[in-house]
Scaffold this active site. Sequence first.
Site, mmCIF file in Angstrom:
data_model
loop_
_atom_site.group_PDB
_atom_site.id
_atom_site.type_symbol
_atom_site.label_atom_id
_atom_site.label_comp_id
_atom_site.label_asym_id
_atom_site.label_seq_id
_atom_site.Cartn_x
_atom_site.Cartn_y
_atom_site.Cartn_z
ATOM 1 N N ASN A 9 0.826 -1.223 0.000
ATOM 2 C CA ASN A 9 0.000 0.000 0.000
ATOM 3 C C ASN A 9 0.858 1.270 0.000
ATOM 4 O OD1 ASN A 9 0.932 0.283 2.581
ATOM 5 N ND2 ASN A 9 -1.069 0.149 3.593
ATOM 6 N N TYR B 298 4.831 -5.416 19.889
ATOM 7 C CA TYR B 298 5.289 -5.901 18.580
ATOM 8 C C TYR B 298 5.486 -7.418 18.613
ATOM 9 C CZ TYR B 298 8.577 -6.980 14.827
ATOM 10 O OH TYR B 298 9.201 -7.569 13.761
ATOM 11 N N ARG C 225 22.894 -7.434 20.135
ATOM 12 C CA ARG C 225 21.994 -7.922 19.096
ATOM 13 C C ARG C 225 22.777 -8.783 18.100
ATOM 14 N NH1 ARG C 225 19.007 -6.594 22.310
ATOM 15 N NH2 ARG C 225 17.161 -5.273 22.226
HETATM 16 N N1 UDP Z 1 19.454 1.540 19.526
HETATM 17 C C1 UDP Z 1 20.187 2.600 20.054
HETATM 18 N N2 UDP Z 1 20.082 3.827 19.455
HETATM 19 C C2 UDP Z 1 19.303 4.059 18.372
HETATM 20 C C3 UDP Z 1 18.556 2.967 17.835
HETATM 21 C C4 UDP Z 1 18.675 1.729 18.437
HETATM 22 O O1 UDP Z 1 20.911 2.453 21.040
HETATM 23 O O2 UDP Z 1 19.245 5.200 17.894
HETATM 24 C C5 UDP Z 1 19.545 0.218 20.158
HETATM 25 C C6 UDP Z 1 18.207 -0.338 20.629
HETATM 26 O O3 UDP Z 1 17.911 0.135 21.939
HETATM 27 C C7 UDP Z 1 18.453 -1.835 20.563
HETATM 28 C C8 UDP Z 1 19.420 -1.987 19.375
HETATM 29 O O4 UDP Z 1 19.995 -0.694 19.171
HETATM 30 O O5 UDP Z 1 19.107 -2.269 21.719
HETATM 31 C C9 UDP Z 1 18.731 -2.431 18.105
HETATM 32 O O6 UDP Z 1 17.584 -1.597 17.903
HETATM 33 P P1 UDP Z 1 16.814 -1.561 16.532
HETATM 34 O O7 UDP Z 1 15.682 -0.590 16.698
HETATM 35 O O8 UDP Z 1 17.765 -1.325 15.415
HETATM 36 O O9 UDP Z 1 16.271 -3.042 16.342
HETATM 37 P P2 UDP Z 1 15.359 -3.989 17.280
HETATM 38 O O10 UDP Z 1 16.315 -4.765 18.143
HETATM 39 O O11 UDP Z 1 14.420 -3.137 18.048
HETATM 40 O O12 UDP Z 1 14.660 -4.864 16.274
#
Ligand code: UDP
Length: 324
Positions: A33, A141, A221
């Site tokens: 979309n 989520y 991660r």
């Molecule tokens: N994170 C961060 N600063 C940012 C964005 C993300 O420290 O500006 C951290 C976030 O808290 C998590 C990791 O990076 O621990 C990965 O976050 P992202 O949103 O990329 O992916 P998710 O793990 O939520 O799918």
Amino acid sequence: MKNVLVVGGAGYIGSHAVKMLKEKGYNAVVYDNLSKGHRQAVRGMEFVKGDLGDKKKLAAVFKKYNIDAVMHFAAFIEVGESVKEPARYYNNNIVKVISLLDAMVENGVKYFVFSSTAATFGEPVEAKISERHPQNPINPYGQTKLMVEKVLKDYDKAYGLKSSVLRYFNAAGAEDGGKIGESHTPETHLLPIILQAASGKRDSIKIFGEDYPTKDGSCIRDFVHVNDLSSAHILALEKMFRTNESDDFNLGSGEGFSVKEVIECAKRVTGRPIKVEAAPRRAGDPAVLVADSAKAKKVLGWQTLYNLDKIIQTAWNWELKRKY
Ligand code: UDP
């Protein structure tokens, strides 16, 4: 030739999967979309503009293109946003997906590849998360994705709808040519934000939490390249066609990197300085998420071809060349 409908095929992971489907000889039809996706990400493919919740349009598309299988990428994916606005997540990620599944059942489309997530597991109780790890999500989520996983089990039993549930850890990187890549507005994901801080598009990157029980206090991660994810989709689809069975796979590299380590790696790969700021924890973030992908390797013969350096190189190439 099999016909695959890629719902959300104009988005980040969907557009890479479409490219690989085409390379492997499938006929991919993109359905999106464009609320988050990009028309420019659909290159030389049949494109239908439509909503995930539009059963009538989907039924017409299933018939017109004689669709054999659906890959579903059209989800809301931001942990922090899901905590603040759960209603949107439950509607888009569950209600509309059930309507898509019903459209499939009503039109005899039997195979579904579902983008699930490491966020369905919650706080890990084992160092590496396999498919057998308990699923106790700590944010909306993750809840939405887990709920659909449960729906899929019941739809298989009752209606014979076969599914491959693929739980991504942290998708990252871009195709090697730099023509498609990650583009969210606003961008919230770690690697693109780091690279925007490197390119000068933003001032700095905030580290969300430096007091986690990890080696350097920042979250850990498992980053997996978007092309590696795409290859897993095709392997899972082929296995489903072959065996007519549902299955589930955790997809990650098996190696964890802290937010601070990713920033250091990005400094090295880009050769640019990256300014960091300390910030409070983001709601809904587990401290550590690392995959055990032994099952995908064994059952699907899946291999990851990109390490963190290569992931960052391809994402940097995209950041420098991007058109959208
Ligand atoms: N994170 C961060 N600063 C940012 C964005 C993300 O420290 O500006 C951290 C976030 O808290 C998590 C990791 O990076 O621990 C990965 O976050 P992202 O949103 O990329 O992916 P998710 O793990 O939520 O799918």
